[in-house]
Write a protein that holds these residues in place. Structure first.
Motif, short mmCIF file in Angstrom:
data_model
loop_
_atom_site.label_atom_id
_atom_site.label_comp_id
_atom_site.label_asym_id
_atom_site.label_seq_id
_atom_site.Cartn_x
_atom_site.Cartn_y
_atom_site.Cartn_z
N LEU A 185 0.85 -1.18 0.00
CA LEU A 185 0.00 0.00 0.00
C LEU A 185 0.89 1.23 0.00
O LEU A 185 1.87 1.30 0.74
CB LEU A 185 -0.85 -0.06 1.27
N HIS A 186 0.58 2.21 -0.88
CA HIS A 186 1.35 3.46 -0.90
C HIS A 186 0.39 4.63 -0.88
O HIS A 186 -0.60 4.63 -1.59
CB HIS A 186 2.20 3.56 -2.17
N ASP A 187 0.73 5.62 -0.07
CA ASP A 187 -0.07 6.84 -0.03
C ASP A 187 0.22 7.72 -1.23
O ASP A 187 1.32 7.70 -1.76
CB ASP A 187 0.30 7.68 1.20
N PHE A 188 -0.74 8.51 -1.62
CA PHE A 188 -0.44 9.68 -2.42
C PHE A 188 -1.34 10.82 -1.99
O PHE A 188 -2.48 10.60 -1.59
CB PHE A 188 -0.51 9.39 -3.94
N PRO A 189 -0.81 12.04 -2.03
CA PRO A 189 -1.57 13.18 -1.51
C PRO A 189 -2.79 13.44 -2.36
O PRO A 189 -2.81 13.15 -3.56
CB PRO A 189 -0.59 14.35 -1.59
N SER A 190 -3.82 13.97 -1.75
CA SER A 190 -5.05 14.18 -2.48
C SER A 190 -5.18 15.62 -2.96
O SER A 190 -6.15 15.96 -3.63
CB SER A 190 -6.25 13.84 -1.61
N ASP A 191 -4.18 16.46 -2.66
CA ASP A 191 -4.37 17.88 -2.98
C ASP A 191 -4.33 18.16 -4.48
O ASP A 191 -4.85 19.15 -4.94
CB ASP A 191 -3.38 18.77 -2.21
N LYS A 192 -3.69 17.26 -5.24
CA LYS A 192 -3.67 17.49 -6.68
C LYS A 192 -4.78 16.72 -7.39
O LYS A 192 -4.96 16.83 -8.59
CB LYS A 192 -2.32 17.07 -7.26
N VAL A 193 -5.49 15.92 -6.62
CA VAL A 193 -6.54 15.10 -7.22
C VAL A 193 -7.87 15.83 -7.11
O VAL A 193 -8.24 16.31 -6.04
CB VAL A 193 -6.64 13.76 -6.48
N THR A 194 -8.57 15.92 -8.22
CA THR A 194 -9.90 16.52 -8.16
C THR A 194 -10.90 15.51 -8.67
O THR A 194 -10.68 14.84 -9.68
CB THR A 194 -10.01 17.79 -9.03
N ILE A 195 -11.97 15.36 -7.95
CA ILE A 195 -13.03 14.45 -8.33
C ILE A 195 -14.26 15.30 -8.57
O ILE A 195 -14.73 15.98 -7.66
CB ILE A 195 -13.30 13.42 -7.23
#
Lengths: 135, 135
Positions: A102-112
């Motif tokens: 499992l690896h994290d990635f930040p959600s600040d660049k992700v837009t849904i």
DNA sequence: AAGGAGTTTAGAACAGTTCTAAATACTGCA
DNA sequence: TGCAGTATTTAGAACTGTTCTAAACTCCTT
């Protein structure tokens, strides 16, 4: 620098948990380094090999209490196994299918965009994005 | 209209599975109506009350085989319980936290931008979005 | 230092799922 | 159609991950 991030006794107390020897040992393992993902089993192995004997039941209890207190976040990616994430901020996950990594990635660049409204009578709790990848 | 969507024997055969009495009975329950979510346990109860005795082991076997054959999709939303979704197209899920209810929503209006590239040596398999809601 | 609530522990219990080996059913071929 | 051979089904045991139990212990307050 010292006094805040490494004062596990105070951090536990602030979370409403008694700073017992076992909980402090587990908190140290979990929060001393960077962001981590553990299972009850993996943390139990770790705490044993660190010469700080803690029973498996206590590991389960502590993980559940830490999660309830907001110190950890539970991530559900595979049936029959719970992962706990020390990163409680907004972020999402890569899940590598065969090995279960499992690896994290930040959600600040992700837009849904375009999510429908929650069903009648419910309110939004959290949006989890799991990006499943294979080797 | 008949002959295609209701010919479970042919559908199973096309998926490389022998159309046994048990598998046909389960396929009928799963695929006859609209989109559904089941667990092994719930499907077992259902098949029993439909007077088509199928053992629990066979329900598990069939669900796993149907999933492997692409007839079903497994959805992981809660630790220690597997849901199977008869909707194998692109879509995401609402998960109602206390009761464990699951609802599909189509993914065609949902856009996800800014996802990072898969880790080195892996390729994208699927992106799951789980919208967790509370009452 | 003592009392009492909260915690830990080992092991039992439990839930969900998979395995086992014997019985049975489907398929291809005569 | 009948038969052999493989795939499938079955009940129950086994297994995995997690929670429960109740007795022992520890932390906190006084």
């Amino acid at each position: 620098m010292p006094g805040t991030s490494h004062d596990f006794t105070a951090r536990l107390r602030a979370a409403g948990l008694r700073p017992t020897r076992q909980r402090v040992a587990l908190a140290r393992l979990l929060f001393e380094g960077g962001s981590r993902h553990v299972t009850a089993e993996s943390l139990h192995v770790e705490v044993k090999s660190a010469q700080m004997p803690v029973s498996l039941a206590t590991v389960y209890n502590a993980l559940n209490q830490f999660r309830d207190a907001g110190l950890l976040r539970e991530v559900v990616v595979a049936p029959g196994r719970s992962y706990f994430d020390t990163n409680t901020g907004h972020h999402h996950h890569f899940f590598v299918e065969p090995d279960g990594a499992l690896h994290d990635f930040p959600s600040d660049k992700v837009t849904i965009a375009g999510l429908p409204a929650p069903p009648k009578g419910t309110r939004l709790s959290r949006v989890d994005v799991i990006v499943r990848v294979r080797r």
